[in-house]
Write a protein that holds these residues in place. Structure first.
Motif, mmCIF file in Angstrom:
data_model
loop_
_atom_site.group_PDB
_atom_site.id
_atom_site.type_symbol
_atom_site.label_atom_id
_atom_site.label_comp_id
_atom_site.label_asym_id
_atom_site.label_seq_id
_atom_site.Cartn_x
_atom_site.Cartn_y
_atom_site.Cartn_z
ATOM 1 N N GLY A 185 14.376 -6.032 31.327
ATOM 2 C CA GLY A 185 15.097 -7.113 30.862
ATOM 3 C C GLY A 185 15.378 -8.154 32.035
ATOM 4 O O GLY A 185 14.444 -9.020 32.470
ATOM 5 N N ARG A 221 8.162 -8.128 27.784
ATOM 6 C CA ARG A 221 9.196 -8.314 26.872
ATOM 7 C C ARG A 221 10.703 -9.065 26.961
ATOM 8 O O ARG A 221 11.346 -9.189 26.045
ATOM 9 C CB ARG A 221 9.806 -6.746 26.980
ATOM 10 C CG ARG A 221 9.051 -5.450 26.486
ATOM 11 C CD ARG A 221 9.212 -4.256 27.130
ATOM 12 N NE ARG A 221 9.079 -3.858 28.406
ATOM 13 C CZ ARG A 221 9.717 -2.946 29.046
ATOM 14 N NH1 ARG A 221 10.185 -1.998 28.537
ATOM 15 N NH2 ARG A 221 9.310 -2.802 30.533
ATOM 16 N N PHE A 222 10.775 -9.490 28.232
ATOM 17 C CA PHE A 222 11.929 -10.233 28.512
ATOM 18 C C PHE A 222 12.045 -11.471 27.690
ATOM 19 O O PHE A 222 12.871 -11.789 27.516
ATOM 20 C CB PHE A 222 12.048 -10.471 30.016
ATOM 21 C CG PHE A 222 11.311 -10.931 30.886
ATOM 22 C CD1 PHE A 222 11.657 -12.489 31.110
ATOM 23 C CD2 PHE A 222 10.159 -10.559 30.948
ATOM 24 C CE1 PHE A 222 10.833 -13.360 31.798
ATOM 25 C CE2 PHE A 222 9.246 -11.718 31.728
ATOM 26 C CZ PHE A 222 9.623 -12.864 32.184
ATOM 27 N N HIS A 279 12.899 -10.527 24.069
ATOM 28 C CA HIS A 279 14.669 -10.474 23.845
ATOM 29 C C HIS A 279 15.124 -12.095 24.208
ATOM 30 O O HIS A 279 16.199 -12.173 23.412
ATOM 31 C CB HIS A 279 15.082 -9.687 25.157
ATOM 32 C CG HIS A 279 14.607 -8.263 25.159
ATOM 33 N ND1 HIS A 279 14.995 -7.500 24.182
ATOM 34 C CD2 HIS A 279 14.134 -7.688 26.075
ATOM 35 C CE1 HIS A 279 14.218 -6.297 24.451
ATOM 36 N NE2 HIS A 279 13.936 -6.388 25.516
ATOM 37 N N ALA A 329 14.883 -13.810 20.809
ATOM 38 C CA ALA A 329 15.085 -12.867 19.651
ATOM 39 C C ALA A 329 15.805 -13.631 18.601
ATOM 40 O O ALA A 329 16.226 -14.794 18.845
ATOM 41 C CB ALA A 329 16.036 -12.043 19.945
ATOM 42 N N GLY A 362 18.770 -10.212 16.012
ATOM 43 C CA GLY A 362 18.798 -9.720 17.207
ATOM 44 C C GLY A 362 17.393 -9.048 17.446
ATOM 45 O O GLY A 362 17.151 -8.525 18.730
ATOM 46 N N GLU A 363 16.482 -9.040 16.385
ATOM 47 C CA GLU A 363 15.253 -8.602 16.825
ATOM 48 C C GLU A 363 14.210 -9.543 17.717
ATOM 49 O O GLU A 363 14.259 -10.642 17.470
ATOM 50 C CB GLU A 363 14.431 -8.459 15.268
ATOM 51 C CG GLU A 363 13.205 -7.802 15.444
ATOM 52 C CD GLU A 363 13.103 -6.275 15.624
ATOM 53 O OE1 GLU A 363 12.139 -5.596 16.048
ATOM 54 O OE2 GLU A 363 14.282 -5.672 15.194
ATOM 55 N N PRO A 364 13.899 -8.745 18.770
ATOM 56 C CA PRO A 364 12.812 -9.460 19.588
ATOM 57 C C PRO A 364 11.683 -10.207 18.983
ATOM 58 O O PRO A 364 11.050 -9.647 18.241
ATOM 59 C CB PRO A 364 12.497 -8.449 20.775
ATOM 60 C CG PRO A 364 13.477 -7.366 20.425
ATOM 61 C CD PRO A 364 13.924 -7.397 19.124
#
Length: 295
Positions: free
Chosen positions: A197, A225-226, A229, A232, A236-238
């Motif tokens: 993150g 992944r970051f 995020h 999102a 809140g879903e990435p």
């Protein structure tokens, strides 16, 4: 900073801008493309398309490093990547082999690879540094704290920039002690590896701290992944991997402006444009008589 003069073709050394490395995943379980290029012919066609889109070199990998991925037998990795590396090299591509295994690295070089991209920086295989010294190829040493199935447990830093710099400095010293020449070595902060993150952003903002080690820096933020995020939705879903390409191109422009040697990306065209924008912007800032001395 010693150049990568003896190990890469002149067209890369003289590009005058950040290079773009296109990703060719020859795996059935990649986080970014779900195995679309798993069949060798499809992988080769994809690599050639990435070259047409503006890639300077191609990174061919046969073992997924997505979060929680397990390892594959060395024989499987070899069977996946060697035909693709050989075919792309025969087409004139500058090929990088994405592997943590010395035996795969040696075989890849025999088939035409000019770069070894090792996400473990040599920690996964004690023979890797010897292989790099003996083959003389360009070697990307990434910051790494453990294999994909355990890496997220190691996202603990007192000062992520200082800690990553210190650990990469140790990898650099080990390479030098093994007889690897400075001109072979590129460093990579390992975005997303033991950094799921927020730890990634300080590294991107302070690439100069890594460049102070005296070696070129490769940035691999693509579809990580970051970024999911960051992007999102309201729930809140990435954002999914394929929805992260615009953000990846933005990071490419920023990394290029900060002097990154290369960016590693899945979608090449946007980043190929971005490095040229960054090069023009940087040249204008450095040009005399452009009013830069005025507030």
């Amino acid at each position: 900073m010693p150049p990568l003069s003896a190990v890469l073709p002149a067209r890369l050394r003289l590009a005058g801008r950040t290079l773009v490395m296109g990703v060719v995943n020859v795996t059935p379980d990649s986080f970014s493309d779900g195995g679309r290029w798993f069949e060798p012919g499809a992988a080769v066609r994809h690599g050639l398309q990435l070259l047409a889109d503006g890639a300077d070199l191609l990174d061919v990998g046969g073992e997924s490093t997505r979060p929680n991925a397990g390892r594959v037998p060395v024989e499987v990795e070899l069977a996946r990547v060697l035909p693709v590396i050989e075919a792309l090299a025969a087409e004139g591509a500058v090929v990088s082999a994405d592997t943590t295994r010395a035996s795969v690295a040696r075989a890849a070089v025999d088939r035409g690879a000019l770069v070894i991209n090792d996400v473990s920086g040599g920690l996964a295989d004690p023979e890797m540094h010897r292989a790099v010294a003996e083959t003389g190829v360009c070697y990307v040493a990434m910051h790494w704290r453990g294999h994909a199935d355990v890496m997220d447990a190691f996202d603990e830093y007192d000062d992520v920039v200082g800690d990553v710099r210190s650990e990469l400095a140790a990898r650099l010293a080990e390479l030098q002690a093994a007889g690897v020449r400075d001109e072979q070595i590129v460093l990579d902060p390992g975005l997303g590896f033991a950094k799921p993150g927020a730890s990634n952003w300080p590294l991107l903002a302070h690439l100069d701290a890594l460049q102070s080690l005296g070696r070129p820096v490769l940035v691999g933020a693509s579809r990580k992944r970051f970024l999911g995020h960051l992007l999102a939705g309201p729930d809140g879903e990435p954002a999914g991997p394929l929805d992260r390409d615009d953000a990846t191109a933005a990071i490419t422009a920023l990394a290029a402006a900060a002097g990154a040697w290369c960016v590693r990306v899945h979608e090449v065209k946007g980043s190929a444009d971005a490095v040229r924008v960054a090069a023009a912007w940087t040249a204008a800032r450095r040009a005399p008589g452009t009013g830069a001395e005025h507030p």
